[in-house]
Design a protein around this motif. Structure first.
Motif, PDB file in Angstrom:
ATOM      1  N   VAL A  31       0.840  -1.206   0.000  1.00 28.16           N
ATOM      2  CA  VAL A  31       0.000   0.000   0.000  1.00 28.16           C
ATOM      3  C   VAL A  31       0.871   1.252   0.000  1.00 28.16           C
ATOM      4  CG1 VAL A  31      -1.620   1.381   1.370  1.00 28.16           C
ATOM      5  CG2 VAL A  31      -2.031  -1.063   1.041  1.00 28.16           C
ATOM      6  N   PHE A  32       1.853   1.282   0.887  1.00 26.33           N
ATOM      7  CA  PHE A  32       2.710   2.476   0.953  1.00 26.33           C
ATOM      8  C   PHE A  32       3.491   2.668  -0.344  1.00 26.33           C
ATOM      9  CE2 PHE A  32       2.281   1.235   5.518  1.00 26.33           C
ATOM     10  CZ  PHE A  32       1.506   2.315   5.891  1.00 26.33           C
ATOM     11  N   ALA A  33       3.926   1.564  -0.964  1.00 29.28           N
ATOM     12  CA  ALA A  33       4.631   1.663  -2.241  1.00 29.28           C
ATOM     13  C   ALA A  33       3.700   2.190  -3.334  1.00 29.28           C
ATOM     14  CB  ALA A  33       5.186   0.292  -2.633  1.00 29.28           C
ATOM     15  N   GLU A  34       2.449   1.731  -3.341  1.00 30.52           N
ATOM     16  CA  GLU A  34       1.473   2.204  -4.340  1.00 30.52           C
ATOM     17  C   GLU A  34       1.200   3.698  -4.187  1.00 30.52           C
ATOM     18  OE1 GLU A  34      -2.217   0.148  -5.254  1.00 30.52           O
ATOM     19  OE2 GLU A  34      -1.395  -1.663  -4.338  1.00 30.52           O
ATOM     20  N   VAL A  35       1.071   4.153  -2.944  1.00 30.50           N
ATOM     21  CA  VAL A  35       0.823   5.582  -2.697  1.00 30.50           C
ATOM     22  C   VAL A  35       2.034   6.406  -3.126  1.00 30.50           C
ATOM     23  CG1 VAL A  35       0.433   7.318  -0.901  1.00 30.50           C
ATOM     24  CG2 VAL A  35      -0.903   5.192  -0.901  1.00 30.50           C
ATOM     25  N   SER A  69      -4.568   3.887   6.948  1.00 29.61           N
ATOM     26  CA  SER A  69      -5.878   3.246   7.069  1.00 29.61           C
ATOM     27  C   SER A  69      -6.022   2.083   6.092  1.00 29.61           C
ATOM     28  CB  SER A  69      -6.997   4.266   6.830  1.00 29.61           C
ATOM     29  OG  SER A  69      -7.088   5.191   7.891  1.00 29.61           O
ATOM     30  N   ILE A  70      -5.660   2.317   4.834  1.00 33.12           N
ATOM     31  CA  ILE A  70      -5.833   1.273   3.825  1.00 33.12           C
ATOM     32  C   ILE A  70      -4.819   0.145   4.032  1.00 33.12           C
ATOM     33  CG2 ILE A  70      -5.910   0.779   1.348  1.00 33.12           C
ATOM     34  CD1 ILE A  70      -8.269   2.465   2.510  1.00 33.12           C
ATOM     35  N   TYR A  98     -12.579   9.955   2.414  1.00 36.95           N
ATOM     36  CA  TYR A  98     -11.917   9.400   1.229  1.00 36.95           C
ATOM     37  C   TYR A  98     -11.324   8.021   1.540  1.00 36.95           C
ATOM     38  CZ  TYR A  98     -12.385  13.876  -1.184  1.00 36.95           C
ATOM     39  OH  TYR A  98     -12.898  15.004  -1.790  1.00 36.95           O
ATOM     40  N   SER A  99     -10.743   7.853   2.719  1.00 36.71           N
ATOM     41  CA  SER A  99     -10.239   6.547   3.130  1.00 36.71           C
ATOM     42  C   SER A  99     -11.373   5.532   3.157  1.00 36.71           C
ATOM     43  CB  SER A  99      -9.590   6.632   4.520  1.00 36.71           C
ATOM     44  OG  SER A  99      -8.639   7.662   4.599  1.00 36.71           O
TER      45      SER A  99
END
Length: 314
Positions: A31-35, A69-70, A98-99
């Motif tokens: 998730v953090f890499a995608e963001v 959160s995600i 939004y989350s």
């Protein structure tokens, strides 16, 4: 005995948030890499290493909080949680909406990160620094604070931004009007009236340029109906249509976050447990103050996730 997932808003950020999730779970690290990829920068490095003043910038704090959160949600899902069958509703406080919508499938993760970067930049740019202000009014209920805002609005825009419940309301608007309202609140019996260290007057009519920016951004992003209804900030009632949700997100920029009424709606409609997915425990504390029949549980660490899975999945 229904369950809802809630998602925190700005103010819940802290240096290091989400790092334990990324270290423990590959789904969270992804998730953090995608963001980071969606934003074209290493937001995760700012989140985990600071400096704090950079993380606190609205344009960084908003996507960063969503990412935590995600990340927590994706781990729950990887361990067998099916949102649609286990969770009746989602809701989020301001940016947390939004989350919640990302969690419920209305927006992709990458689009949510980009929307929040646009939102943060637009909110910051809407009002010159020093012209706006926000204040927390403690110990007065909504009608009293509305009257104070009306009186102070002779000096400029002044309105309730957040009704957080438990006698905690946040007002927002032009600096002179908010300062006047804070002084009036003390005179009228508020326990405290505290000017907040914020960079802009969020959720006030002064945010109209940011609302225009979000209208344009939301028109150009793919939207799906959420898999479970959203309890919308400005309506404190369930919404399931993606087009209607987008319109309410635009309205939210200048409108009131009706969190007290949201929790009261949950209590009145059979929701007994609110899992706060993401950084901090602010919403969990608010739930207890608003209605003691609703149990708030914060989920933001590997241990929290393990405990939540035992209850949610067994």
């Amino acid at each position: 005995m229904a369950i809802a997932f809630t998602f925190p808003g700005q103010g819940s950020q802290s240096i290091g948030m989400g790092k334990d999730l990324a270290d423990a779970f590959p789904q969270a690290a992804q998730v953090f890499a995608e963001v980071d990829d969606a934003l074209g920068e290493k937001l995760s490095d700012i989140m985990w290493n600071g400096p704090e003043e950079t993380l606190t910038l609205t344009a960084n704090a908003q996507p960063a909080l969503m990412a935590v959160s995600i990340a927590a949600l994706r781990v729950l899902q990887a361990e067998g949680l099916d949102l649609k069958s286990k969770v009746a509703y989602v809701a989020g406080h301001s940016l947390g909406e939004y989350s919640a919508l990302c969690a419920a499938g209305t927006f992709s993760l990458a689009d949510t990160a980009r929307l929040l970067r646009i939102r943060g930049n637009a909110m910051q740019a809407a009002v010159p620094v020093g012209m706006g202000a926000m204040a927390a009014i403690i110990g007065l209920e909504q009608p009293g604070v509305e009257a104070i805002c009306l009186e102070a609005s002779a000096l400029g825009a002044c309105q309730i931004a957040n009704d957080n419940g438990g006698g905690q309301l946040v007002i927002s608007g032009e600096k002179s009007a908010v300062e006047k309202a804070a002084a009036l609140a003390t005179d009228k019996g508020a326990k405290r009236a505290i000017l907040l260290p914020v960079s802009a007057p969020f959720h006030s009519t002064l945010m109209a340029p940011a609302a225009d920016a979000m209208r344009a951004a939301l028109e150009n992003v793919e939207k799906r109906d959420p898999v479970v209804p959203l309890i919308a900030n400005v309506r404190a009632a369930p919404v399931s249509d993606a087009g209607e949700i987008a319109a309410l997100l635009v309205e939210q920029v200048t409108g009131q976050v009706r969190w007290r009424e949201t929790v009261e709606w949950f209590a009145a409609n059979g929701v007994t447990t609110l899992y706060e997915i993401g950084s901090g425990k602010v919403l969990t504390g608010l739930a207890r103050r608003i209605d003691k029949s609703v149990n708030g549980i914060a989920v933001n660490s590997p241990a929290d996730i393990e405990a939540a899975l035992q209850t949610l999945i067994g």
